[in-house]
Design a protein around this motif. Structure first.
Motif, PDB file in Angstrom:
ATOM      1  N   ARG A   3       9.665   2.121  10.711  1.00  0.00           N
ATOM      2  CA  ARG A   3       9.067   0.829  10.393  1.00  0.00           C
ATOM      3  C   ARG A   3       9.990   0.027   9.471  1.00  0.00           C
ATOM      4  N   PHE A   4       9.758  -1.278   9.460  1.00  0.00           N
ATOM      5  CA  PHE A   4      10.595  -2.177   8.653  1.00  0.00           C
ATOM      6  C   PHE A   4       9.765  -3.374   8.208  1.00  0.00           C
ATOM      7  N   HIS A   5      10.099  -3.870   7.016  1.00  0.00           N
ATOM      8  CA  HIS A   5       9.588  -5.160   6.545  1.00  0.00           C
ATOM      9  C   HIS A   5      10.549  -5.668   5.485  1.00  0.00           C
ATOM     10  N   PRO A   6      10.888  -6.964   5.502  1.00  0.00           N
ATOM     11  CA  PRO A   6      11.861  -7.468   4.520  1.00  0.00           C
ATOM     12  C   PRO A   6      11.415  -7.327   3.076  1.00  0.00           C
ATOM     13  N   LEU A   7      10.110  -7.259   2.816  1.00  0.00           N
ATOM     14  CA  LEU A   7       9.650  -7.046   1.449  1.00  0.00           C
ATOM     15  C   LEU A   7      10.082  -5.676   0.948  1.00  0.00           C
ATOM     16  N   ALA A   8       9.954  -4.660   1.787  1.00  0.00           N
ATOM     17  CA  ALA A   8      10.379  -3.312   1.398  1.00  0.00           C
ATOM     18  C   ALA A   8      11.878  -3.266   1.168  1.00  0.00           C
ATOM     19  N   ASP A   9      12.626  -3.974   1.999  1.00  0.00           N
ATOM     20  CA  ASP A   9      14.087  -3.994   1.891  1.00  0.00           C
ATOM     21  C   ASP A   9      14.532  -4.674   0.607  1.00  0.00           C
ATOM     22  N   ALA A  10      14.108  -5.895   0.405  1.00  0.00           N
ATOM     23  CA  ALA A  10      14.623  -6.689  -0.711  1.00  0.00           C
ATOM     24  C   ALA A  10      14.059  -6.259  -2.055  1.00  0.00           C
ATOM     25  N   ALA A  55      14.323   0.942   5.763  1.00  0.00           N
ATOM     26  CA  ALA A  55      13.404   1.300   6.840  1.00  0.00           C
ATOM     27  C   ALA A  55      12.685   2.554   6.361  1.00  0.00           C
ATOM     28  N   TRP A  56      11.589   2.900   7.035  1.00  0.00           N
ATOM     29  CA  TRP A  56      10.915   4.136   6.655  1.00  0.00           C
ATOM     30  C   TRP A  56      10.234   4.760   7.861  1.00  0.00           C
ATOM     31  N   TRP A  57      10.040   6.058   7.742  1.00  0.00           N
ATOM     32  CA  TRP A  57       9.339   6.832   8.757  1.00  0.00           C
ATOM     33  C   TRP A  57       8.446   7.814   8.037  1.00  0.00           C
ATOM     34  N   GLN A  58       7.126   7.694   8.275  1.00  0.00           N
ATOM     35  CA  GLN A  58       6.156   8.483   7.539  1.00  0.00           C
ATOM     36  C   GLN A  58       6.422   8.296   6.042  1.00  0.00           C
ATOM     37  N   ALA A  80       6.531   9.345  -7.254  1.00  0.00           N
ATOM     38  CA  ALA A  80       5.308   8.994  -6.531  1.00  0.00           C
ATOM     39  C   ALA A  80       4.546  10.256  -6.160  1.00  0.00           C
ATOM     40  N   SER A  81       3.242  10.125  -6.019  1.00  0.00           N
ATOM     41  CA  SER A  81       2.403  11.243  -5.609  1.00  0.00           C
ATOM     42  C   SER A  81       1.476  10.792  -4.480  1.00  0.00           C
ATOM     43  N   PRO A  82       1.633  11.393  -3.284  1.00  0.00           N
ATOM     44  CA  PRO A  82       2.605  12.432  -2.920  1.00  0.00           C
ATOM     45  C   PRO A  82       4.020  11.871  -2.923  1.00  0.00           C
ATOM     46  N   PRO A  83       5.007  12.730  -3.084  1.00  0.00           N
ATOM     47  CA  PRO A  83       6.385  12.256  -3.221  1.00  0.00           C
ATOM     48  C   PRO A  83       6.956  11.719  -1.914  1.00  0.00           C
ATOM     49  N   PHE A  84       7.944  10.845  -2.050  1.00  0.00           N
ATOM     50  CA  PHE A  84       8.708  10.367  -0.907  1.00  0.00           C
ATOM     51  C   PHE A  84       9.910  11.270  -0.686  1.00  0.00           C
ATOM     52  N   ASN A  85      10.340  11.352   0.556  1.00  0.00           N
ATOM     53  CA  ASN A  85      11.651  11.893   0.882  1.00  0.00           C
ATOM     54  C   ASN A  85      12.615  10.726   1.003  1.00  0.00           C
ATOM     55  N   SER A  96       0.832  -1.205   0.000  1.00  0.00           N
ATOM     56  CA  SER A  96       0.000   0.000   0.000  1.00  0.00           C
ATOM     57  C   SER A  96       0.864   1.250   0.000  1.00  0.00           C
ATOM     58  N   MET A  97       1.988   1.177   0.694  1.00  0.00           N
ATOM     59  CA  MET A  97       2.865   2.344   0.834  1.00  0.00           C
ATOM     60  C   MET A  97       3.736   2.556  -0.398  1.00  0.00           C
ATOM     61  N   PHE A  98       4.303   1.466  -0.936  1.00  0.00           N
ATOM     62  CA  PHE A  98       5.380   1.615  -1.910  1.00  0.00           C
ATOM     63  C   PHE A  98       5.064   1.137  -3.330  1.00  0.00           C
ATOM     64  N   LYS A  99       4.064   0.321  -3.513  1.00  0.00           N
ATOM     65  CA  LYS A  99       3.774  -0.130  -4.883  1.00  0.00           C
ATOM     66  C   LYS A  99       2.902   0.907  -5.587  1.00  0.00           C
ATOM     67  N   VAL A 100       3.471   2.097  -5.744  1.00  0.00           N
ATOM     68  CA  VAL A 100       2.679   3.239  -6.212  1.00  0.00           C
ATOM     69  C   VAL A 100       3.284   3.927  -7.435  1.00  0.00           C
ATOM     70  N   THR A 101       4.403   3.418  -7.919  1.00  0.00           N
ATOM     71  CA  THR A 101       4.988   3.958  -9.145  1.00  0.00           C
ATOM     72  C   THR A 101       5.048   2.839 -10.180  1.00  0.00           C
ATOM     73  N   ARG A 102       5.216   3.219 -11.417  1.00  0.00           N
ATOM     74  CA  ARG A 102       5.303   2.211 -12.475  1.00  0.00           C
ATOM     75  C   ARG A 102       6.475   1.274 -12.236  1.00  0.00           C
ATOM     76  N   ARG A 103       7.626   1.826 -11.870  1.00  0.00           N
ATOM     77  CA  ARG A 103       8.812   0.992 -11.629  1.00  0.00           C
ATOM     78  C   ARG A 103       8.571   0.044 -10.448  1.00  0.00           C
ATOM     79  N   ALA A 104       7.942   0.533  -9.406  1.00  0.00           N
ATOM     80  CA  ALA A 104       7.675  -0.322  -8.247  1.00  0.00           C
ATOM     81  C   ALA A 104       6.731  -1.460  -8.615  1.00  0.00           C
ATOM     82  N   ARG A 105       5.734  -1.167  -9.426  1.00  0.00           N
ATOM     83  CA  ARG A 105       4.793  -2.219  -9.838  1.00  0.00           C
ATOM     84  C   ARG A 105       5.487  -3.261 -10.701  1.00  0.00           C
TER      85      ARG A 105
END
Length: 271
Positions: free
Chosen positions: A183-190, A196-199, A231-236, A13-22
């Motif tokens: 926050r952390f999850h191995p899916l986001a890492d690999a 890790a991420w914050w907000q 991404a929209s809204p953008p990530f830092n 939900s957080m990161f699969k939001v860009t074409r490259r991520a998908r």
């Protein structure tokens, strides 16, 4: 026990939001090698115990390695990097998956000896790392490499990842103690290169040269900015460079004071 929980659904939900991520996700999820084993395991992973880890839990493990057999044993770099097929080896399960499976399933930060024992005795961990490592060593025997040579290179490979795992745990634990809900999850890492991420700040942790991540395969890996940019809204994006070890055979941890400075920078960026 903390009620905090991070799931693969949270990550997507957080990161699969860009074409490259998908594209990254679909390629991984539909891989013939992984879709029946790795994919369901990672999608079922829940990060819970990690949020209970305190900085002193990691520091205690670091200090134990002064007195006990450490992850690299007596292996010298030349021997550890001798077998090129192992130097760049990645099992189907990323190393981060195995480390965090053991962390969550045992509810403790493992010493090197405990980690090795879990890889041998826990059936899932054995299938994730121990068995593939032995299969590769068996394959390399007929190519002229001795069991001692393949053992040293494999231990060098996995041992260095183990130290990276401890360093990353420590950074997360110190930031959380500082009041930053990292926050952390191995899916986001690999998959998305988010260590890790914050907000909406994606944090990347590197050792030494920032072009070469410890949590990825040898060589340059896609950066979080490349996958999540646009991404929209953008990530830092926040990059934390972990200095290489100054002493052989010890997890070299960033000082709490230096991590606090990073935390202060993160907090200022949200004001």
């Amino acid at each position: 026990m903390t009620s905090l929980l991070t799931t693969a659904e949270d990550v997507l939900s957080m990161f699969k939001v860009t074409r490259r991520a998908r594209v990254e996700y679909e390629t991984w999820a539909n891989s013939d090698r992984r879709k029946h084993t790795v994919v369901p395991h990672v999608l079922a992973h829940r990060t819970r115990f990690l949020y209970e880890v305190r900085p002193e839990d990691v520091e205690r493990i670091r200090d134990l390695h002064d007195d006990k057999e450490h992850a690299l044993g007596q292996i010298q770099r030349r021997a550890g990097e001798a077998v090129k097929d192992i130097v760049n080896w990645e099992p189907d399960y990323a190393f981060v998956h195995t480390f965090h499976y053991i962390l969550e399933s045992t509810g403790r930060v493992p010493t090197w000896q405990e980690f090795r024992w879990q890889c041998f005795s826990d059936l899932r961990a054995k299938a994730m790392l121990w068995d593939p490592a032995q299969e590769l060593r068996d394959k390399l025997g007929p190519e002229g490499w001795s069991r001692d040579q393949t053992y040293e290179s494999m231990r060098w490979r996995v041992g260095n990842y183990y130290y990276s795992f401890l360093r990353e745990l420590h950074v997360i634990a110190v930031l959380r103690e500082q009041g930053i809900d990292v926050r952390f999850h191995p899916l986001a890492d690999a998959l998305f290169r988010v260590d890790a991420w914050w907000q909406r700040t994606a944090i990347s942790l590197y050792v030494g040269n920032p072009k070469f991540k410890m949590s990825g395969a040898a060589g340059r890996k896609p950066l979080a900015e490349e996958i999540l940019g646009g991404a929209s809204p953008p990530f830092n994006f926040e990059t934390i460079e972990l200095p290489p070890a100054e002493r052989y055979g010890i997890a070299y941890l960033i000082s709490r004071a230096n991590i606090h400075k990073i935390g202060e920078r993160l907090l200022r960026s949200q004001r």
